[in-house]
Motif scaffolding. Structure first.
Motif, PDB file in Angstrom:
ATOM      1  N   MET A  93       0.860  -1.431   0.005  1.00 31.32           N
ATOM      2  CA  MET A  93       0.076  -0.048  -0.006  1.00 31.32           C
ATOM      3  C   MET A  93       0.884   1.402   0.051  1.00 31.32           C
ATOM      4  O   MET A  93       0.588   2.241  -0.776  1.00 31.32           O
ATOM      5  CB  MET A  93      -1.008  -0.054   1.210  1.00 31.32           C
ATOM      6  CG  MET A  93      -2.115  -0.982   1.190  1.00 31.32           C
ATOM      7  SD  MET A  93      -3.219  -0.840   2.487  1.00 31.32           S
ATOM      8  CE  MET A  93      -4.558  -2.135   2.093  1.00 31.32           C
ATOM      9  N   LEU A  94       1.868   1.228   0.858  1.00 32.89           N
ATOM     10  CA  LEU A  94       2.690   2.520   0.659  1.00 32.89           C
ATOM     11  C   LEU A  94       3.443   2.608  -0.558  1.00 32.89           C
ATOM     12  O   LEU A  94       4.014   3.743  -0.956  1.00 32.89           O
ATOM     13  CB  LEU A  94       3.779   2.279   2.016  1.00 32.89           C
ATOM     14  CG  LEU A  94       3.139   2.315   3.322  1.00 32.89           C
ATOM     15  CD1 LEU A  94       4.253   2.201   4.267  1.00 32.89           C
ATOM     16  CD2 LEU A  94       2.307   3.617   3.493  1.00 32.89           C
ATOM     17  N   GLU A  95       3.897   1.702  -1.102  1.00 34.34           N
ATOM     18  CA  GLU A  95       4.406   1.732  -2.557  1.00 34.34           C
ATOM     19  C   GLU A  95       3.578   2.150  -3.342  1.00 34.34           C
ATOM     20  O   GLU A  95       4.013   3.148  -4.338  1.00 34.34           O
ATOM     21  CB  GLU A  95       4.974   0.250  -2.674  1.00 34.34           C
ATOM     22  CG  GLU A  95       5.405   0.179  -4.154  1.00 34.34           C
ATOM     23  CD  GLU A  95       5.962  -1.165  -4.843  1.00 34.34           C
ATOM     24  OE1 GLU A  95       6.337  -1.649  -5.781  1.00 34.34           O
ATOM     25  OE2 GLU A  95       6.229  -2.225  -3.770  1.00 34.34           O
ATOM     26  N   PHE A  96       2.185   1.780  -3.516  1.00 31.53           N
ATOM     27  CA  PHE A  96       1.362   2.359  -4.292  1.00 31.53           C
ATOM     28  C   PHE A  96       1.043   3.834  -3.943  1.00 31.53           C
ATOM     29  O   PHE A  96       0.977   4.741  -4.816  1.00 31.53           O
ATOM     30  CB  PHE A  96      -0.113   1.497  -4.412  1.00 31.53           C
ATOM     31  CG  PHE A  96      -0.975   2.063  -5.337  1.00 31.53           C
ATOM     32  CD1 PHE A  96      -0.858   1.552  -6.637  1.00 31.53           C
ATOM     33  CD2 PHE A  96      -1.956   2.960  -4.958  1.00 31.53           C
ATOM     34  CE1 PHE A  96      -1.763   2.271  -7.580  1.00 31.53           C
ATOM     35  CE2 PHE A  96      -2.657   3.319  -5.977  1.00 31.53           C
ATOM     36  CZ  PHE A  96      -2.831   2.819  -7.262  1.00 31.53           C
ATOM     37  N   LEU A  97       1.172   4.177  -2.833  1.00 28.72           N
ATOM     38  CA  LEU A  97       0.655   5.575  -2.192  1.00 28.72           C
ATOM     39  C   LEU A  97       2.103   6.531  -2.658  1.00 28.72           C
ATOM     40  O   LEU A  97       1.536   7.574  -2.731  1.00 28.72           O
ATOM     41  CB  LEU A  97       0.817   5.584  -0.691  1.00 28.72           C
ATOM     42  CG  LEU A  97       0.208   6.708   0.151  1.00 28.72           C
ATOM     43  CD1 LEU A  97      -1.377   7.277  -0.667  1.00 28.72           C
ATOM     44  CD2 LEU A  97       0.068   6.494   1.603  1.00 28.72           C
ATOM     45  N   ARG A  98       3.163   6.042  -2.599  1.00 22.19           N
ATOM     46  CA  ARG A  98       4.270   7.087  -3.162  1.00 22.19           C
ATOM     47  C   ARG A  98       4.199   7.349  -4.603  1.00 22.19           C
ATOM     48  O   ARG A  98       4.539   8.287  -5.192  1.00 22.19           O
ATOM     49  CB  ARG A  98       5.562   6.301  -2.997  1.00 22.19           C
ATOM     50  CG  ARG A  98       5.824   5.718  -1.703  1.00 22.19           C
ATOM     51  CD  ARG A  98       7.402   5.226  -1.690  1.00 22.19           C
ATOM     52  NE  ARG A  98       7.849   5.199   0.047  1.00 22.19           N
ATOM     53  CZ  ARG A  98       7.703   4.021   0.521  1.00 22.19           C
ATOM     54  NH1 ARG A  98       7.141   2.878  -0.090  1.00 22.19           N
ATOM     55  NH2 ARG A  98       8.096   3.752   1.837  1.00 22.19           N
ATOM     56  N   MET A  99       3.600   6.531  -5.503  1.00 20.45           N
ATOM     57  CA  MET A  99       3.330   6.678  -6.660  1.00 20.45           C
ATOM     58  C   MET A  99       2.087   7.415  -7.195  1.00 20.45           C
ATOM     59  O   MET A  99       1.957   7.963  -8.170  1.00 20.45           O
ATOM     60  CB  MET A  99       3.484   5.303  -7.602  1.00 20.45           C
ATOM     61  CG  MET A  99       4.588   4.564  -7.405  1.00 20.45           C
ATOM     62  SD  MET A  99       4.889   3.268  -8.625  1.00 20.45           S
ATOM     63  CE  MET A  99       3.423   2.214  -7.839  1.00 20.45           C
ATOM     64  N   SER A 100       1.128   7.198  -6.434  1.00 20.86           N
ATOM     65  CA  SER A 100      -0.078   7.947  -6.488  1.00 20.86           C
ATOM     66  C   SER A 100      -0.282   9.482  -6.565  1.00 20.86           C
ATOM     67  O   SER A 100       0.352  10.246  -5.741  1.00 20.86           O
ATOM     68  CB  SER A 100      -1.200   7.484  -5.532  1.00 20.86           C
ATOM     69  OG  SER A 100      -2.463   8.078  -5.773  1.00 20.86           O
ATOM     70  N   LYS A 101      -0.868   9.958  -7.643  1.00 24.66           N
ATOM     71  CA  LYS A 101      -1.034  11.445  -7.869  1.00 24.66           C
ATOM     72  C   LYS A 101      -2.694  11.711  -7.779  1.00 24.66           C
ATOM     73  O   LYS A 101      -2.844  13.167  -7.886  1.00 24.66           O
ATOM     74  CB  LYS A 101      -0.351  12.126  -9.041  1.00 24.66           C
ATOM     75  CG  LYS A 101       1.057  11.686  -9.083  1.00 24.66           C
ATOM     76  CD  LYS A 101       1.794  12.297 -10.358  1.00 24.66           C
ATOM     77  CE  LYS A 101       3.317  11.962 -10.676  1.00 24.66           C
ATOM     78  NZ  LYS A 101       3.822  12.712 -11.586  1.00 24.66           N
TER      79      LYS A 101
END
Length: 1129
Positions: A410-418
């Protein structure tokens, strides 16, 4: 694009009949609408379009306003105005003319007028009232087209207040011979049910008749109403299960006309509606579910065509099968459907499969194991929607064994999410996991504050602060976690605090102010300097500054600290923000008095529970004094909005009124804190910004660069990548993980052969889906966790009687000393000695600074206040102890002087009002069937008579009249005089008050005056109202002032509803009209002849109460006393 424009131009003439020649295939060359459309399509920029439309609007305004414009020309002008409005340009000058066209034109012109009105206006528009008479006339017309147009408008934008005027006419249309009229009438009633469900409750039997209508269209329309009603009360419609099953069988079997088929699928949207209804009826009901098995099996079998609409039917079938009582054969078929979806190469079907799998995984977690490799592949899917739904699925299967890997993904996706929506959604999910496994995922929370920032819901930081405050079962682990947080946050403030979100800065301020003393190497002066640096930043909001000021107040201990505090307090003492001025004043005073600060803000008091008086009864005295001084009574938001709407004919405000959020109505989806209170501090500014983001009333400023704000010029924001790359210092690593991290780093440095991609996926799958194969260790989100955790939340040893206990460490509350009254009066600089407190009887002070004696008076609902006493003898009202005459040894039995005609009636306690050297005044009130009598006892305990006595009682809320035989002039020595006053309510209030003055003359000729007040609850004026159910229904539709509230049920009885209503009947003198299943209706009246009706329904373990009355303030007052009555019970 040209093909689309050509088709549009070809279709418009036949739709709007603008061309006088029927059958025309193209727009007439003389049609001004056609010229307008052609001119717009030839433009090359937005600026040219705006210029062209503005010229068109000016021309339209001139032609519409011309008295020579015919109805036929008005029709074409209105179509052009519609086109301009659809492009986003306002044509408000044409609104009133659209209503006139609907009123006066021919059938075709009325059609355009109704169309324009439905597009121009909304349900709250003032001009819509002008259309009511037109709708009434058209509903009674013999022309079917006019009736259809009127019903269409009614089901779209008809005002709520006008529903009773047309409801009988709409009901009549349910029996109309034409099916299109019946169908539109059902849809209109569906609209009424959505906006005013109480006004259509009496026609539920007609809904059943519509369900059995011979026309499938009418029957389909009725399903919308039943779906809504069954969602609210499934138990009340179990008897219709067989009917819904029969209808679905006929639909699946192709018994409907071919007109209802879509791509050879019989009535697919009707099937979807019926499947949703059946899933609600069959949930947790085996006998009802058994009647559905056959038709569900048939629906799955017949929906195996390769078409999108059949996939939608299969999806609803899967949800229904996993919602009702399970059957093994159906579960196997549903699992096969899910597998086909998930394995499909089409993105839409894969998303549908993940959605279905997310829904059913809590009922059958092993189903996820069958598709674990596909789910792993979806984590790397290029489509972001697939990734997000996959993370939602993983969130549902989280347990104590796989939570580490899932949070990392989830944190990995959160870093890329805009995307803001994705960020808010994922931040909430990670915060929920971090709260469930708190000590292990402190790093995740810090990352959330850095990335999510001010977009996260306000309860997330509150929950984190509550976690730190409550701690765990281990005292050592509590200290280690708090110390770790302090070191981490100090490192962040030493870096670049300007890049941190405001929400994170508030959390840092609270933690440093509460626990920085745990660090032996950290001087308070250093922490104050870091916090002062935050105050100096331009981007720091006023709310964050208030948090920082409170933290600095806790840290002032030595001379160096005081100098910093004085400098800060001088800076903010002249602030325009009242909250900042107050906090600066508190900082200045408490920094100079260390003893006072230690008592007000005791160190380590964060774990002490505080009982919160949700009714704010301690303010009753203040409210009474303010009302007596002429202040306006409180009005609920909905009442203020109604009065504002009635006070003006047209609303000239560009936006609607902004109503405050009702915390008692928040749902779990809104992620509100269970305590509904901030655990930070008692700051009034801590919760000012709780409005939900993305509201519909905000301006659309997409793509507009924001340069100015409330604080002045805004510093340009860094891009998302920089914000996401805020480096969290190394101390942020959890202390319990440091050793593990070191060992893992050592192992990683050893050269090993890199695994193949397939092998990596298998290892990831084994980490994600661990714990799903064994039911003993299974822990899905929303289910209990049987596996013991290493760190557990500290258990509560007791519960609050009010049901609301919060941990507050920096609220200005301490031990029951003079500090409490000092802070409650907001007079930090006043001199109050401890002798004043010592004069109070033992036990009259409690933890929150209020007197138990006052609390008892509040509970008794009969409270008396001493206002002022003036006279030559110097009697002062502010004296804490009344005058005691040494000669006052004789005890008068006041109760024996109660008039004989009032004996045997319900009487309150006799309460002392005031006294001086000569007189004692007491009072009580007696409840008669048709009135309330206030009885005043005047006791002359002196040795001389008092002469020319005058007693005057008045009230702003009550009508006061003196009994003819209770006037008095003289009171003899050592005697008691009795006066009676009849009371009736003019303006309802939760508590009403009478104010009086006694003037008299002594034998020496000196004139004396004594003032007093007497307070009594509104319940003294409530009487039962005996009505029948039919009379109740008629009265309910005529009353316009209402209020709604959820009350606590009496849960320790076999029939909670009946027990709760009996409690209210006994304490408030209500009349229970009827109780049917989970609903009850109650009636009462306020003397004289002011009725109030109550509708009660048991919903989700609460009693949903709806009160209606013709008196504006009465429902709100009565709901207050209902709450008090149930709390005291």
């Amino acid at each position: 694009m040209s093909d689309v424009v050509e088709k549009t131009l070809t279709a418009l003439p036949s739709l709007l009949s603008l061309d006088p020649q029927p059958g025309s295939a193209k727009l007439s060359s003389t049609s001004k609408l056609g010229n307008l459309i052609r001119a717009i399509t030839e433009l090359t920029s937005k600026h040219e379009e705006e210029k062209l439309i503005q010229c068109e609007l000016v021309s339209l305004k001139e032609q519409i306003s011309s008295p020579n414009t015919s109805m036929r020309q008005m029709k074409e002008l209105m179509v052009r105005a519609i086109y301009c409005e659809m492009l986003g340009y306002e044509a408000s000058f044409s609104y009133i003319h659209a209503i006139k066209l609907a009123q006066q034109g021919t059938v075709l012109e009325k059609r355009v007028g109704y169309l324009a009105v439905s597009l121009f206006l909304n349900e709250s528009h003032e001009l819509l009232l002008l259309l009511v008479n037109t709708v009434l006339k058209d509903l009674q017309s013999t022309n079917l087209i006019e009736v259809c147009m009127a019903l269409t408008v009614v089901s779209q934008i008809f005002p709520k207040d006008m529903i009773p005027a047309i409801l009988p006419l709409v009901e009549e249309k349910l029996n109309h011979p034409k099916e299109i009229i019946r169908r539109k009438a059902v849809l209109a009633l569906y609209k009424f049910y959505l906006i005013a469900p109480n006004q259509v409750q009496h026609i539920h039997n007609k809904f059943r008749k519509a369900l059995c209508d011979r026309d499938p269209g009418v029957m389909t329309a009725s399903l919308h109403i039943y779906l809504q009603m069954i969602q609210e009360n499934p138990e009340g419609y179990k008897d219709l299960t067989a009917s819904f099953v029969t209808i679905l069988k006929q639909v699946v079997g192709g018994k409907l006309p071919m007109d209802f088929n879509y791509h050879s699928v019989p009535a697919p949207w009707l099937q979807i509606q019926l499947l949703r209804i059946l899933s609600l009826l069959g949930k947790n009901d085996q006998s009802t579910s058994e009647t559905m098995y056959e038709v569900l099996d048939e629906s799955i079998r017949r929906a195996e065509m390769n078409h999108n609409i059949t996939y939608a039917i299969l999806y609803e079938c899967v949800k229904c099968i996993y919602t009702i009582h399970p059957k093994s054969e159906l579960l196997e078929k549903a699992a096969k459907c899910i597998g086909n979806f998930v394995m499909s190469p089409k993105i839409n079907l894969k998303y549908l499969g993940l959605k279905a799998l997310t829904y059913v995984v809590q009922q059958d977690p092993k189903l996820a194991l069958q598709h674990q490799m596909t789910i792993i592949e979806c984590l790397d899917h290029p489509d972001l929607i697939i990734k997000r739904e996959t993370l939602e699925l993983l969130f549902r299967i989280t347990n104590g064994q796989n939570v580490t890997v899932i949070v990392e993904k989830m944190l990995e996706f959160l870093r890329m999410s805009k995307d803001d929506y994705t960020t808010i959604d994922l931040v909430g999910k990670v915060a929920e996991l971090a709260e469930k496994y708190p000590f292990e995922y402190y790093n995740a929370l810090c990352f959330l504050f850095s990335v999510g920032g001010d977009m996260m819901q306000p309860d997330i930081p509150n929950s984190f602060l509550k976690l730190l405050s409550e701690g765990f079962d281990s005292v050592e682990e509590d200290r280690k976690l708090r110390l770790f947080a302090v070191d981490s946050y100090v490192s962040l403030l030493q870096g670049e605090p300007g890049k941190l979100p405001q929400c994170f800065l508030q959390v840092i301020s609270w933690v440093l102010g509460e626990y920085s003393y745990l660090s032996g190497d950290l001087e308070p002066a250093r922490v104050l300097q870091l916090l002062a640096r935050v105050l100096d930043m331009k981007q720091t909001s006023s709310e964050t500054k208030s948090w920082v000021l409170v933290a600095m107040t806790k840290l002032c201990e030595s001379g160096a600290d005081v100098s910093v505090a004085q400098e800060v307090s001088e800076t903010f003492s002249s602030s325009m923000d009242t909250v900042l001025r107050q906090k600066a004043h508190e900082l200045q005073q408490l920094s100079q008095h260390s003893d006072l600060r230690a008592r007000v803000l005791p160190r380590g008091s964060g774990s002490e529970p505080l009982e919160v008086d949700s009714s704010l009864s301690f303010l009753d005295g203040f409210v009474s004094e303010a009302l007596a001084a002429g202040a306006a009574p409180y009005k609920p938001p909905h009442q203020r909005q109604e009065e504002l709407a009635q006070a003006k004919a047209l609303s000239l405000e560009p936006y609607g009124l902004s109503l405050p959020i009702n915390m008692s109505s928040c749902s779990n989806a809104d992620r509100q804190s269970p305590t509904l209170l901030s655990i930070s501090s008692g700051l009034s500014g801590d919760s000012t910004d709780v409005l939900h983001r993305g509201g519909s009333t905000t301006l659309k400023l997409d793509g507009v660069k924001r340069l100015w704000g409330r604080e002045g010029y805004l510093v340009p924001r860094e891009n998302v990548d920089e914000a996401a790359q805020i480096e969290v210092p190394s101390p942020l690593q959890s202390p319990s993980r440091q050793g593990v991290a070191d060992s893992s780093h050592t192992q990683a440095s050893t050269p090993t052969q890199a695994p193949e991609p397939e092998q990596e996926k298998k290892q990831l799958a084994s980490s994600l889906f661990v714990g799903l194969s064994s039911q003993s260790s299974l822990c899905l989100m929303g289910k209990s966790e049987p596996t013991p955790q290493r760190f557990r939340r500290k258990a509560k040893g007791h519960s609050s009687s009010l049901g609301a206990i919060v941990q507050i460490s920096n609220s200005l509350v301490s031990h029951p000393t003079d500090v409490d009254s000092l802070l409650c009066n907001n007079q930090l600089g006043s001199n109050i000695t401890s002798e004043q407190t010592s004069e109070l009887p033992e036990g009259l002070t409690n933890a929150n600074g209020t007197c138990d004696g006052e609390a008892k008076l509040n509970d008794r609902d009969t409270k008396v206040q001493k206002l002022s006493h003036t006279g030559k003898d110097g009697f002062a009202a502010a004296a804490p102890i009344p005058y005691e005459d040494p000669n006052r040894n004789e005890v008068f039995s006041i109760s024996s002087h109660l008039p004989a005609e009032l004996s045997g009636l319900s009487c309150s306690e006799i309460t002392p009002l005031c006294s001086n050297q000569n007189l004692d005044l007491s009072a009580c009130h007696v409840q008669k069937d048709d009135s309330v009598v206030q009885v005043v006892f005047i006791t002359n305990f002196s040795d001389t008579s008092v002469q020319q006595m005058l007693l005057d009682i008045h009230s702003d809320q009550l009508e006061v009249s003196c009994a003819s035989d209770s006037r008095l002039k003289d009171v003899r020595s050592h005697s008691v005089a009795v006066c009676q006053y009849f009371l009736s309510v003019k303006r309802p209030s939760a508590h009403v008050e009478t104010v009086g003055m006694v003037s008299y003359q002594l034998t020496d000729g000196m004139r004396q005056e004594v003032q007093f007040s007497y307070k009594l609850p509104l319940t003294s004026f409530i009487r039962p109202l005996t009505v029948s159910t039919e009379e109740y229904g008629t009265m309910w539709l005529t009353f316009s002032n209402d209020t709604k509230q959820n009350l606590t049920l009496v849960s320790d009885a076999q029939e909670p509803l009946a027990a709760t209503l009996n409690v209210l009947k006994k304490k408030l003198q209500l009349h229970i009209v009827e109780i049917i299943d989970m609903e009850g209706i109650v009636a009462c009246q306020l003397l004289q002849d002011q009725p109030c009706l109550m509708h009660c329904r048991v919903h989700a373990g609460k009693l949903a109460v709806w009160l209606r009355s013709p008196v504006p303030d009465l429902p709100d007052c009565l709901i207050y006393h209902c709450q008090r009555a149930l709390q005291e019970h």
